[in-house]
Design a protein around this motif. Structure first.
Motif, PDB file in Angstrom:
ATOM      1  N   SER A  35      -4.945   4.975   1.279  1.00  0.00           N
ATOM      2  CA  SER A  35      -5.262   3.878   0.372  1.00  0.00           C
ATOM      3  C   SER A  35      -5.954   4.438  -0.860  1.00  0.00           C
ATOM      4  CB  SER A  35      -6.154   2.841   1.046  1.00  0.00           C
ATOM      5  OG  SER A  35      -7.422   3.381   1.309  1.00  0.00           O
ATOM      6  N   LYS A  36      -5.926   3.652  -1.940  1.00  0.00           N
ATOM      7  CA  LYS A  36      -6.617   4.014  -3.175  1.00  0.00           C
ATOM      8  C   LYS A  36      -6.888   2.733  -3.949  1.00  0.00           C
ATOM      9  CE  LYS A  36      -2.291   5.313  -5.482  1.00  0.00           C
ATOM     10  NZ  LYS A  36      -1.624   6.377  -6.193  1.00  0.00           N
ATOM     11  N   PRO A  37      -7.850   2.756  -4.878  1.00  0.00           N
ATOM     12  CA  PRO A  37      -8.193   1.530  -5.606  1.00  0.00           C
ATOM     13  C   PRO A  37      -7.197   1.222  -6.722  1.00  0.00           C
ATOM     14  CG  PRO A  37      -9.608   3.319  -6.294  1.00  0.00           C
ATOM     15  CD  PRO A  37      -8.771   3.842  -5.165  1.00  0.00           C
ATOM     16  N   CYS A  38      -7.001  -0.051  -6.976  1.00  0.00           N
ATOM     17  CA  CYS A  38      -6.172  -0.510  -8.089  1.00  0.00           C
ATOM     18  C   CYS A  38      -6.919  -0.217  -9.382  1.00  0.00           C
ATOM     19  CB  CYS A  38      -5.922  -2.013  -7.947  1.00  0.00           C
ATOM     20  SG  CYS A  38      -5.074  -2.768  -9.345  1.00  0.00           S
ATOM     21  N   VAL A  39      -6.204   0.264 -10.408  1.00  0.00           N
ATOM     22  CA  VAL A  39      -6.822   0.603 -11.691  1.00  0.00           C
ATOM     23  C   VAL A  39      -7.350  -0.636 -12.393  1.00  0.00           C
ATOM     24  CG1 VAL A  39      -6.332   1.565 -13.975  1.00  0.00           C
ATOM     25  CG2 VAL A  39      -5.397   2.651 -11.962  1.00  0.00           C
ATOM     26  N   ALA A  40      -6.682  -1.769 -12.242  1.00  0.00           N
ATOM     27  CA  ALA A  40      -7.061  -2.986 -12.951  1.00  0.00           C
ATOM     28  C   ALA A  40      -8.185  -3.758 -12.268  1.00  0.00           C
ATOM     29  CB  ALA A  40      -5.848  -3.892 -13.119  1.00  0.00           C
ATOM     30  N   CYS A  41      -8.050  -4.012 -10.971  1.00  0.00           N
ATOM     31  CA  CYS A  41      -9.027  -4.873 -10.296  1.00  0.00           C
ATOM     32  C   CYS A  41      -9.979  -4.121  -9.358  1.00  0.00           C
ATOM     33  CB  CYS A  41      -8.316  -5.970  -9.517  1.00  0.00           C
ATOM     34  SG  CYS A  41      -7.348  -5.375  -8.109  1.00  0.00           S
ATOM     35  N   GLY A  42      -9.630  -2.895  -8.995  1.00  0.00           N
ATOM     36  CA  GLY A  42     -10.502  -2.098  -8.133  1.00  0.00           C
ATOM     37  C   GLY A  42     -10.352  -2.356  -6.648  1.00  0.00           C
ATOM     38  N   ARG A  43      -9.483  -3.289  -6.259  1.00  0.00           N
ATOM     39  CA  ARG A  43      -9.279  -3.557  -4.837  1.00  0.00           C
ATOM     40  C   ARG A  43      -8.537  -2.397  -4.187  1.00  0.00           C
ATOM     41  NH1 ARG A  43      -6.706  -9.387  -5.649  1.00  0.00           N
ATOM     42  NH2 ARG A  43      -8.530 -10.424  -6.485  1.00  0.00           N
ATOM     43  N   PRO A  44      -8.867  -2.109  -2.930  1.00  0.00           N
ATOM     44  CA  PRO A  44      -8.122  -1.041  -2.246  1.00  0.00           C
ATOM     45  C   PRO A  44      -6.702  -1.492  -1.934  1.00  0.00           C
ATOM     46  CG  PRO A  44      -9.700  -2.065  -0.759  1.00  0.00           C
ATOM     47  CD  PRO A  44      -9.929  -2.669  -2.115  1.00  0.00           C
ATOM     48  N   MET A  45      -5.747  -0.610  -2.173  1.00  0.00           N
ATOM     49  CA  MET A  45      -4.358  -0.915  -1.831  1.00  0.00           C
ATOM     50  C   MET A  45      -3.866   0.133  -0.865  1.00  0.00           C
ATOM     51  SD  MET A  45      -2.527  -0.104  -5.419  1.00  0.00           S
ATOM     52  CE  MET A  45      -2.968   1.331  -6.383  1.00  0.00           C
ATOM     53  N   ASP A  67       1.907   8.839  -5.823  1.00  0.00           N
ATOM     54  CA  ASP A  67       0.979   9.419  -6.798  1.00  0.00           C
ATOM     55  C   ASP A  67       0.993   8.667  -8.130  1.00  0.00           C
ATOM     56  OD1 ASP A  67       0.203  11.358  -4.984  1.00  0.00           O
ATOM     57  OD2 ASP A  67       1.708  12.785  -5.680  1.00  0.00           O
ATOM     58  N   GLU A  68       2.116   8.027  -8.470  1.00  0.00           N
ATOM     59  CA  GLU A  68       2.220   7.297  -9.727  1.00  0.00           C
ATOM     60  C   GLU A  68       1.806   5.827  -9.625  1.00  0.00           C
ATOM     61  OE1 GLU A  68       5.227   9.204  -8.809  1.00  0.00           O
ATOM     62  OE2 GLU A  68       4.175  10.851  -9.789  1.00  0.00           O
ATOM     63  N   VAL A  69       1.641   5.318  -8.409  1.00  0.00           N
ATOM     64  CA  VAL A  69       1.271   3.912  -8.234  1.00  0.00           C
ATOM     65  C   VAL A  69      -0.174   3.714  -8.685  1.00  0.00           C
ATOM     66  CG1 VAL A  69       0.903   2.067  -6.534  1.00  0.00           C
ATOM     67  CG2 VAL A  69       2.876   3.579  -6.329  1.00  0.00           C
ATOM     68  N   LYS A  70      -0.374   2.766  -9.616  1.00  0.00           N
ATOM     69  CA  LYS A  70      -1.706   2.528 -10.157  1.00  0.00           C
ATOM     70  C   LYS A  70      -2.209   1.108  -9.927  1.00  0.00           C
ATOM     71  CE  LYS A  70      -1.436   5.870 -13.928  1.00  0.00           C
ATOM     72  NZ  LYS A  70      -0.171   6.499 -13.726  1.00  0.00           N
ATOM     73  N   PHE A  71      -1.279   0.165  -9.756  1.00  0.00           N
ATOM     74  CA  PHE A  71      -1.651  -1.241  -9.661  1.00  0.00           C
ATOM     75  C   PHE A  71      -1.228  -1.839  -8.328  1.00  0.00           C
ATOM     76  CE2 PHE A  71      -0.656  -0.227 -14.111  1.00  0.00           C
ATOM     77  CZ  PHE A  71      -1.921  -0.389 -14.654  1.00  0.00           C
TER      78      PHE A  71
END
Length: 55
Positions: free
Chosen positions: A17-27, A38-42
């Motif tokens: 998991s990693k945080p969303c760049v826009a909202c900071g929620r873990p995805m 590696d390219e997923v940001k949102f």
């Protein structure tokens, strides 16, 4: 019991998991993101649209 090619056995806590760049929620990792994780940001289309455009 069937074998899963990704190695996933049903334990969602073990997925990356990693945080969303826009909202900071873990995805959590999704199979559809396997090739470009590696390219997923949102986390969603809504966050992607709301993100400020560079430039």
């Amino acid at each position: 019991m069937s074998a899963h090619p990704s190695g996933f056995r049903g334990n969602k806590a073990a997925l990356a998991s990693k945080p969303c760049v826009a909202c900071g929620r873990p995805m959590s990792w999704r199979r559809s993101w396997a090739k470009n994780w590696d390219e997923v940001k949102f986390c969603s289309e809504r966050c992607r649209r709301a993100a400020p455009k560079p430039g």
